[in-house]
Design a protein around this motif. Structure first.
Motif, mmCIF file in Angstrom:
data_model
loop_
_atom_site.group_PDB
_atom_site.id
_atom_site.type_symbol
_atom_site.label_atom_id
_atom_site.label_comp_id
_atom_site.label_asym_id
_atom_site.label_seq_id
_atom_site.Cartn_x
_atom_site.Cartn_y
_atom_site.Cartn_z
ATOM 1 N N MET A 1 10.659 2.677 7.642
ATOM 2 C CA MET A 1 10.008 3.468 6.605
ATOM 3 C C MET A 1 8.723 4.058 7.167
ATOM 4 O O MET A 1 8.003 3.388 7.906
ATOM 5 N N VAL A 2 8.460 5.287 6.821
ATOM 6 C CA VAL A 2 7.232 5.938 7.257
ATOM 7 C C VAL A 2 6.322 6.294 6.080
ATOM 8 O O VAL A 2 5.185 6.689 6.276
ATOM 9 N N GLN A 3 6.851 6.152 4.837
ATOM 10 C CA GLN A 3 6.047 6.409 3.650
ATOM 11 C C GLN A 3 6.301 5.331 2.609
ATOM 12 O O GLN A 3 7.396 4.795 2.514
ATOM 13 N N LYS A 4 5.267 5.050 1.816
ATOM 14 C CA LYS A 4 5.412 4.129 0.694
ATOM 15 C C LYS A 4 6.092 4.854 -0.457
ATOM 16 O O LYS A 4 6.284 6.070 -0.414
ATOM 17 N N PRO A 11 0.716 3.482 8.113
ATOM 18 C CA PRO A 11 0.171 3.608 9.467
ATOM 19 C C PRO A 11 1.238 3.267 10.520
ATOM 20 O O PRO A 11 2.088 2.404 10.310
ATOM 21 N N GLU A 12 1.203 3.966 11.655
ATOM 22 C CA GLU A 12 2.224 3.825 12.683
ATOM 23 C C GLU A 12 2.397 2.380 13.144
ATOM 24 O O GLU A 12 3.511 1.920 13.357
ATOM 25 N N GLU A 13 1.307 1.641 13.259
ATOM 26 C CA GLU A 13 1.402 0.249 13.732
ATOM 27 C C GLU A 13 2.060 -0.680 12.704
ATOM 28 O O GLU A 13 2.521 -1.763 13.037
ATOM 29 N N GLN A 14 2.171 -0.248 11.439
ATOM 30 C CA GLN A 14 2.808 -1.056 10.406
ATOM 31 C C GLN A 14 4.249 -0.618 10.128
ATOM 32 O O GLN A 14 4.965 -1.274 9.383
ATOM 33 N N GLN A 15 4.672 0.494 10.727
ATOM 34 C CA GLN A 15 6.044 0.972 10.537
ATOM 35 C C GLN A 15 6.996 0.087 11.322
ATOM 36 O O GLN A 15 6.637 -0.465 12.353
ATOM 37 N N LYS A 16 8.196 -0.077 10.803
ATOM 38 C CA LYS A 16 9.193 -0.858 11.528
ATOM 39 C C LYS A 16 10.525 -0.112 11.512
ATOM 40 O O LYS A 16 10.860 0.594 10.565
ATOM 41 N N GLU A 17 11.264 -0.276 12.599
ATOM 42 C CA GLU A 17 12.550 0.397 12.733
ATOM 43 C C GLU A 17 13.625 -0.417 12.035
ATOM 44 O O GLU A 17 13.641 -1.639 12.109
#
Length: 58
Positions: A1-4, A11-17
């Protein structure tokens, strides 16, 4: 996810694949051929076993 859910960016560091299975339908009108690759040594192209699929004109 890239948006809430509210649309703000994560933030990029909190995104996960994530991996997920997706199915989609394609109308026969848009399909001209189907190619399978049983092994990776096969080259692209049409072989002697190629045949029309789906609804064939009479």
């Amino acid at each position: 996810m890239v948006q809430k859910e509210d649309g703000t960016n994560i933030p990029e560091e909190q995104q996960k694949e994530e991996d997920c299975v997706t199915h989609f339908l394609i109308r026969w009108d848009y399909i001209s051929s189907v190619i399978t690759f049983p092994d990776k040594k096969t080259t692209l192209g049409v072989d002697k076993k190629a045949k029309l699929i789906g609804f064939q004109p009479s």
